[in-house]
Enzyme design. Sequence first.
Site, PDB file in Angstrom:
ATOM      1  N   CYS A 118       0.803  -1.229   0.000  1.00  4.79           N
ATOM      2  CA  CYS A 118       0.000   0.000   0.000  1.00  4.79           C
ATOM      3  C   CYS A 118       0.835   1.278   0.000  1.00  4.79           C
ATOM      4  O   CYS A 118       0.317   2.355  -0.300  1.00  4.79           O
ATOM      5  CB  CYS A 118      -0.938  -0.007   1.200  1.00  4.79           C
ATOM      6  N   HIS A 262      -3.689   6.728   1.582  1.00  6.44           N
ATOM      7  CA  HIS A 262      -4.031   5.398   1.083  1.00  6.44           C
ATOM      8  C   HIS A 262      -5.439   5.052   1.545  1.00  6.44           C
ATOM      9  O   HIS A 262      -5.793   5.202   2.718  1.00  6.44           O
ATOM     10  CB  HIS A 262      -3.026   4.380   1.614  1.00  6.44           C
ATOM     11  N   ASN A 292     -10.142  -0.998  -0.665  1.00  3.34           N
ATOM     12  CA  ASN A 292      -8.691  -0.882  -0.536  1.00  3.34           C
ATOM     13  C   ASN A 292      -8.054  -1.551  -1.752  1.00  3.34           C
ATOM     14  O   ASN A 292      -8.068  -2.775  -1.878  1.00  3.34           O
ATOM     15  CB  ASN A 292      -8.242  -1.570   0.755  1.00  3.34           C
TER      16      ASN A 292
END
Length: 337
Positions: A118, A262, A292
Site C-alpha cells: 500500500c 491510502h 482498498n
Amino acid sequence: MMSSILQGAHILATGSAVPDLRVNNRHLSQVVETSDEWIVTRTGIKERRILDDKDESIIDLASLASARALKKVSMDPLEIDLIILATSSPNDLFGSASQLQAKIGADKAVAFDLTAACSGFVLALVTATQFIQNGSYTNILVVGADVLSKWTDWSDRSTCILFGDAAGAAILQACPKEKNGILGFQLNTDGRKYKQLSIPYEKDNETSYHQTLKITQGKFKYIKMDGKEVYKFAVSQVPISIMQCLDSLKISTSDIDWLLLHQANARILDAVAHKLSINSNKLISNLSKYGNTSAASIPLALDEALDNNTITSNDKIVISGFGAGLTWATIVIQWKC
C-alpha cells in the site's frame, strides 16, 4: 532540496482503470456472515471492483491506466524513459513491468517492479523523482496496480470485505527547477511488525529427489491481517510522518489544500485528518466505491480528483501511503497545470 537538484520534476498527467465487475456489500453477505451496515460502519466501503474469471490480468488494468495518462497529453509511449510498476500481485513472480512496457509499446523504456504494497505508489514516485532530479531521465511512467482478489481468502470476513482491484498511473516529467512540483518526502519502515499484514509463504512436506537431494518447497497463501494493530499503527505513525515532512519543508498544515491518504479504511482517514487538525473537507477519498486497492488506491483517487477538477493549479497536496512491511511513506506535491 531545491539547490541540490539539477532539474525539477512534476506530474504531467494521470490515468486509472478498474474492472467492470462490481461487488457490493449485499453480494458479500451471501458469501460470509456480514451485512451492508456492518461493513459500511466499520470501513466506509460500499462496493469494490474485482477482476472476473476471464483472461483479464493486472497488466490489462495497468496498460489501460497508462494509455489513458498518455492520451491526456498526447504523448507517444516511445517518449517514456523508465517505467516503475508498484505492485504486490504481479503476473510473474520475477516481475511484470516488462510485460507492461511491451503492452503499451514503450520499447525504449527501462522497466522494473517495486514491491511495497500500500506504500508502493508513493515509494515509486519518490524513486522516479530521484531519477529526474539528478538528470538521468526526462519522462517516467509510474504505475500502482494490484489485484488482491487473487490473494484474498473469501471465507475470511475480516479481510474479504476490504480489498478491490485497480490500477492508477502518473507520468512524471522533468521541468525547470523553479517549476518543481515534488516538494519533499518522508519514508519509514518497521520490519519487526511485518506479520501484522502479510501474504505468508508456507512450506509443503519435504520432497526428496535422487535419494540424496532434499528440497523443501511451498506456496504463498492468502492475505493475513491483524486489523486492530494495523489501525493503531496507521493512526499513530502516519501523522508523525506527515508532520516530519511538512516541518522539513517549513510548511504548516494550514497551508495544505488536500490530504490524500491510502484508501484503507474511513476510520483511519478521519483519525489521521483529526490528529493533523486538517478539516475533513480537505480529504480526498473514493474508498466507498473501490475499497482498498493497495498500490492503486492513491493514483486512482488522484486521477479521479483531477478529472473532477477538485485539484487546481498550485494546490499543495499531502500524499501518504501505509501498510504491509510495515512501511509508510509521505510525499508533498504542488500541482502544476
